[in-house]
Design an enzyme around this catalytic site. Sequence first.
Site, PDB file in Angstrom:
ATOM      1  N   ARG A 106      35.115   8.718 -22.545  1.00 57.99           N
ATOM      2  CA  ARG A 106      34.071   9.304 -23.397  1.00 57.99           C
ATOM      3  C   ARG A 106      33.900  10.828 -23.217  1.00 57.99           C
ATOM      4  NH1 ARG A 106      31.094   5.208 -21.091  1.00 57.99           N
ATOM      5  NH2 ARG A 106      29.748   6.822 -20.168  1.00 57.99           N
ATOM      6  N   TYR A 162      39.997   7.519 -28.264  1.00 58.14           N
ATOM      7  CA  TYR A 162      39.589   6.690 -27.005  1.00 58.14           C
ATOM      8  C   TYR A 162      38.442   5.892 -27.340  1.00 58.14           C
ATOM      9  CZ  TYR A 162      37.533   5.027 -23.051  1.00 58.14           C
ATOM     10  OH  TYR A 162      36.705   4.375 -21.968  1.00 58.14           O
ATOM     11  N   LYS A 206      28.997   2.049 -28.052  1.00 56.56           N
ATOM     12  CA  LYS A 206      27.777   2.680 -27.446  1.00 56.56           C
ATOM     13  C   LYS A 206      27.226   3.228 -28.789  1.00 56.56           C
ATOM     14  CE  LYS A 206      29.407   1.879 -23.208  1.00 56.56           C
ATOM     15  NZ  LYS A 206      28.792   0.827 -22.488  1.00 56.56           N
ATOM     16  N   HIS A 237      21.432  -1.148 -22.490  1.00 57.72           N
ATOM     17  CA  HIS A 237      22.938  -0.986 -21.970  1.00 57.72           C
ATOM     18  C   HIS A 237      22.961  -2.120 -21.014  1.00 57.72           C
ATOM     19  CE1 HIS A 237      26.061   1.320 -19.512  1.00 57.72           C
ATOM     20  NE2 HIS A 237      26.777   0.495 -20.357  1.00 57.72           N
ATOM     21  N   SER A 285      27.748   2.741 -15.986  1.00 55.76           N
ATOM     22  CA  SER A 285      29.280   2.166 -16.466  1.00 55.76           C
ATOM     23  C   SER A 285      29.883   2.106 -15.152  1.00 55.76           C
ATOM     24  CB  SER A 285      29.953   3.142 -17.289  1.00 55.76           C
ATOM     25  OG  SER A 285      29.452   2.918 -18.644  1.00 55.76           O
ATOM     26  N   CYS A 294      29.846   0.188 -12.736  1.00 57.26           N
ATOM     27  CA  CYS A 294      29.118  -0.156 -11.433  1.00 57.26           C
ATOM     28  C   CYS A 294      29.273  -1.636 -11.158  1.00 57.26           C
ATOM     29  CB  CYS A 294      27.682   0.257 -11.444  1.00 57.26           C
ATOM     30  SG  CYS A 294      27.438   2.011 -11.034  1.00 57.26           S
ATOM     31  N   ASP A 324      27.942  -6.176 -21.453  1.00 56.37           N
ATOM     32  CA  ASP A 324      27.543  -4.717 -21.692  1.00 56.37           C
ATOM     33  C   ASP A 324      26.478  -4.115 -22.487  1.00 56.37           C
ATOM     34  OD1 ASP A 324      28.579  -2.046 -21.015  1.00 56.37           O
ATOM     35  OD2 ASP A 324      29.022  -1.969 -23.362  1.00 56.37           O
ATOM     36  N   ARG A 358      41.556   0.501 -19.497  1.00 54.85           N
ATOM     37  CA  ARG A 358      40.664  -0.486 -20.008  1.00 54.85           C
ATOM     38  C   ARG A 358      41.508  -1.806 -20.558  1.00 54.85           C
ATOM     39  NH1 ARG A 358      35.072   0.424 -20.344  1.00 54.85           N
ATOM     40  NH2 ARG A 358      34.733   2.589 -19.397  1.00 54.85           N
TER      41      ARG A 358
END
Length: 632
Positions: free
Chosen positions: A95, A246, A255, A275, A297, A299, A322, A416
Amino acid sequence: MDEEVQFVEHREVFIEHYGEVPIVKGSFNDMPKNVQAWVASKIDLCKPRGVYICDGSQEEAETIIHKLEERGTLHKLKAYENNYICKTDPKDVARVEGLTYIVSHNKHDSVPHVRPNTKGILAQWMSYAEAEKLNMDRWPGCMAGRMMYVIPFSMGPVGSPLSKIGVQVTDSNYVLLCMRIMTRVTPKVWDVLKKGKGDFVKCLHSMGSPRPNQRKVINHWPCNPDKVLILHYPEERKVTSFGSGYGGNSLLGKKCFALRIAGVIARDEGWLAEHMLIMSVTNPKGQEKFIAAAFPSACGKTNMALLTPTIPGYKVQCIGDDIAWMRFEENGELRGINPEAGFFGVAPGTNEKTNPIAVQTFQSNSIFTNVAETEDGHFFWEGMEDKISDDTEVVTWLGGKWKKGNPEKAAHPNSRFCTPAGQCPIMHPMWEDPKGVPISAIIFGGRRPEGVPLVLEAFDWKHGVMLGAQLKSETTAAAEFKGKKIMHDPMAMRPFIGYNFGKYLDHWLEVEKPPHKVPKIFHVNWFRVDSTGKFLWPGFGDNIRVLDWIMRRVDGEDIAVESPIGLLPKKGSINLDGLGEINWDELFSIPKDYWLADIKETMKFLDDQTGEDLPQVVRDELQKQADRINAM
């Protein structure tokens, strides 16, 4: 750029007007009139060679996959059923938060009043005039020689009152394949729009690489890293993303729509777009509770959503890993849905020990981006070393050769997996229930190596909002930041806030008003280490022990003790059976000097970053916490 062409009544007229831009699949007339007008304006602007109206079918996916295999963009992982690997241009791997903006007429609708000489990090604003100037340098003719894909999608179950509709226009068929996994792509969306008010979020994406290519294409991945620009227009419910293919930059339902734009819709309509994962935990007595949890993100959000309990009698089921959209019912109950249909998880570190459920989920029908591949056709990344022998040859994400012991990374740290949530063996039967699930607790957490206890409970809703506002964590590979340092990530929303963060906190405080029944708020930290750098808590499946304590607190069990920073577990109230030696006192210690410095730094951060927009309630909660720490 945004003036829509006059509505084209009939397909024949459309073809007469755009004779050189054929519709190669689908019917223009099936779309609602306002969608037709918007798509036609983008054809006029981007000048594609053809228009492909998507239906989300398996047949469509197979056609696109075959095309991308022939081109070299996708490569089949022969050890699995319908698993594919994709490698991006090395300049397009994360990102790009620094190039992501909110566009509004009034600057402070989007960003807070930061203190003088302070760089605001809670969203970036751009004026309409500047956005228009930059857009006109990018969008005209950007799809020349490429196909335009029109993707109708629903965030949330199709037709649910908690769901929202989007239409993405893109020149990337990789994006189509991933959107098909991550959202509900279906022509039924057109029927929902025709029956309702017709409102949809407009999502425009281009790789910014018209043919003939002006820049060398690497890994069959066209992009334009020098001109990446991601703009959100909350007032118009619109997103434009240019130059990057991406995930978070191009899968605009994720997002961009589900947090930044939906956050503004949620504020206007009185709900929360966050989130957060949503999971259910059922204890040995058969009592079930639904929990929402917000972590920055990478974590461990996906690990927690797909947790495998290490103690018998507990069952965890997943609703989402998410994003959570949560609304209050007329009776005041908070109910949540997962607006997504897939998981877009960080691969490195995911393995059969840390997250066996995720590994089971992506054994088929999945797309892997920037991972490595073993010589026998298996995916590979850091954390899977015990799955290969010392002499197994691996092809890295950059195409080089790799074996165990090689100091270089085989997979990109932000590689990913993109996999359908419906394949997950522990998805809850209600995960697509249009009514959502009742939320009993909200958890905030981050990577805090020092000072922060394993778990604490907020004194009340206002204190809980303050705990979310002061959330901090070590940085991750999900964004472009390098190295490890503790960064503020308020509410785990720092990169995803679609409007003034002070007003966002106001909205959180506002939802406590009757008849709303707000859940208890908690903070967790799985990542505290001792003086040698060793983790004090085993984490992963053993986190069920902390969730059990949280569930019992939701039921009002007397197992907490007051501390200056919140309610801590009474000693012995967390089940530690079978864990060996756990240093309870260190795990729950509150070092006074550390916390004095921490709260002072937090107050300065929020003062600098939100200034006059910081709600007085949050300011008061910070001061009360500082006073309690001082009095220790």
